[in-house]
Write a protein that holds these residues in place. Structure first.
Motif, PDB file in Angstrom:
ATOM      1  N   LEU A  93      30.161  62.613  54.509  1.00 48.56           N
ATOM      2  CA  LEU A  93      31.473  62.387  53.894  1.00 48.56           C
ATOM      3  C   LEU A  93      32.202  63.708  53.709  1.00 48.56           C
ATOM      4  N   LYS A  94      33.390  63.798  54.319  1.00 51.55           N
ATOM      5  CA  LYS A  94      34.183  65.022  54.256  1.00 51.55           C
ATOM      6  C   LYS A  94      35.647  64.674  54.022  1.00 51.55           C
ATOM      7  N   ASP A  95      36.249  65.374  53.065  1.00 48.17           N
ATOM      8  CA  ASP A  95      37.672  65.230  52.773  1.00 48.17           C
ATOM      9  C   ASP A  95      38.045  63.754  52.603  1.00 48.17           C
ATOM     10  N   ILE A  96      37.399  63.090  51.670  1.00 50.12           N
ATOM     11  CA  ILE A  96      37.636  61.655  51.457  1.00 50.12           C
ATOM     12  C   ILE A  96      37.797  61.383  49.965  1.00 50.12           C
ATOM     13  N   GLU A  97      38.773  60.573  49.639  1.00 52.31           N
ATOM     14  CA  GLU A  97      39.000  60.161  48.255  1.00 52.31           C
ATOM     15  C   GLU A  97      38.854  58.646  48.167  1.00 52.31           C
ATOM     16  N   LEU A  98      38.147  58.204  47.136  1.00 45.44           N
ATOM     17  CA  LEU A  98      37.960  56.772  46.916  1.00 45.44           C
ATOM     18  C   LEU A  98      38.352  56.434  45.488  1.00 45.44           C
TER      19      LEU A  98
END
Length: 384
Positions: A14-19
């Protein structure tokens, strides 16, 4: 406590991810306040990695917050990153220490993690330790023995509280109350008694009517009882609960009900569940579904939210739209195309067409949707 959102700059896949996640709805007379968020997607898109990231971020910042940009937010307001996390971390551990010997800790927030459980080894447990721990990853090595011990204590405690004079009636009342937690799953196995000759070991009746102990249940039944009871023992409130693949070893009918059973436990909790099961996915509102999607162009995982209802909640729609699987296997689809071509060219009675038809009928019946459609085309041609 609940997780509002998390931004991961670089953690494994997981890279540069917003949840972002749906919060608990608030306890009322009609609802216990629990909410279930379901994370789905194709294999290798980082679903379990996400749970690990959430657990590490909240209970141990060092593997997760290793740069200035990663952060998480709880309760929709408090943001924690590398700069301000440690103050909050120290406060939670102080709370943990203060509640170690406090019997009234059930309203105190915590984060619980039920990892994926592939199989179960049985080890008898003589005593349960249920003291408060802020961040707890359920130990799967003793989960079956813990469940057995908890069932025994559950029944004995309810017997002591009963006003019935008949001992057998007290036991039956307690057993019925325990089984009520699982009635929606329509299990063929039920708790029937405690074995007075074997230190009050729980006794179950299985599908054939035989009396067995918990270790003799099917893998699906062990999965259902052990993992659900692991949460029942802790009585979580105002907590974040992470569950990895709750559907493992469960019959599809049980998969439809499993999140309803989990969500009945405790109050005002936020469940974050990762799954491969279409039945689990469709058991929650579409707003509570998060799809992890592989973006091949950018070579990264992205989060996709369902901001409108899906085209359908049937298994095929979920498999194709959410899980990235084909509705129809490629080999069968090829046979469909070949046979349709023969029908459209009025050649369905040729040996070649008949051979293709028999290959199709080896996988489905004459009454399947496709074969009925072909029959309709042939009948329509005959009357036109």
């Amino acid at each position: 406590m609940y997780l509002s959102r998390i931004y991961i700059q670089d953690f494994r896949i997981l890279k540069d991810i917003e949840l972002r996640f749906q919060p608990p709805v608030g306890k009322s007379a009609q609802h216990n306040g629990n909410v279930v968020n379901v994370v789905a997607g194709v294999n290798g898109c980082g679903k379990t990695t996400l749970l690990d990231a959430i657990f590490m971020a909240i209970c141990d910042p060092h593997p997760f917050i290793k740069n200035e940009n990663s952060y998480f937010e709880v309760d929709g307001a408090s943001r924690f990153d590398k700069q301000n996390y440690h103050t909050w971390y120290e406060q939670t551990h102080k709370l943990n220490s203060e509640n170690q010997n406090n019997t009234d800790y059930h309203d105190v927030p915590r984060i619980l993690y039920l990892p994926s459980q592939q199989n179960f080894s049985y080890s008898a447990v003589a005593k349960l330790k249920l003291s408060y721990v802020f961040a707890q990853k359920i130990d799967t090595s003793q989960i079956l023995g813990n469940a057995e011990f908890f069932i025994k204590e559950y029944v004995l405690a309810h017997e002591r509280e009963s006003s019935l004079s008949d001992p057998k009636a007290r036991t039956k009342e307690a057993v019925d109350k325990f089984n009520a937690h699982f009635c929606d799953a329509q299990l063929l196995t039920k708790l029937v008694d405690l074995s007075k000759a074997d230190f009050n070991t729980p006794v179950f009746s299985n599908a054939t009517g035989d009396l067995v102990n918990i270790n003799a249940l099917s893998d699906g039944e062990k999965q259902l009882y052990a993992r659900v009871i692991a949460l029942m023992m802790l009585e979580p409130r105002n907590s974040i609960i992470l569950i990895d693949e709750p559907e493992i070893a469960l019959h599809p009918a049980w998969q439809q009900k499993i999140m309803q059973i989990y969500a009945s436990i405790g109050e005002n909790n936020q469940f974050i569940v990762v799954t491969h099961s279409p039945q689990v996915i469709r058991s929650v509102p579409y707003q509570n579904r998060i799809i992890l999607h592989k973006n091949n162009d950018e070579r990264k995982i992205a989060a996709v939210y369902m901001d409108s209802p899906p085209t359908g909640i049937d298994i095929n729609s979920i498999l194709s739209e959410i899980m990235g699987a084909e509705k129809i296997p490629a080999d069968l689809l090829s046979l469909y195309r070949q046979y349709r071509s023969y029908v459209e060219n009025k050649q369905e009675q040729t040996p070649e067409a008949e051979a293709i038809k028999q290959q199709i009928l080896a996988q489905e019946s004459e009454q399947s949707e496709f074969m009925q459609e072909m029959g309709f085309l042939i009948d329509l041609r005959a009357i036109s």
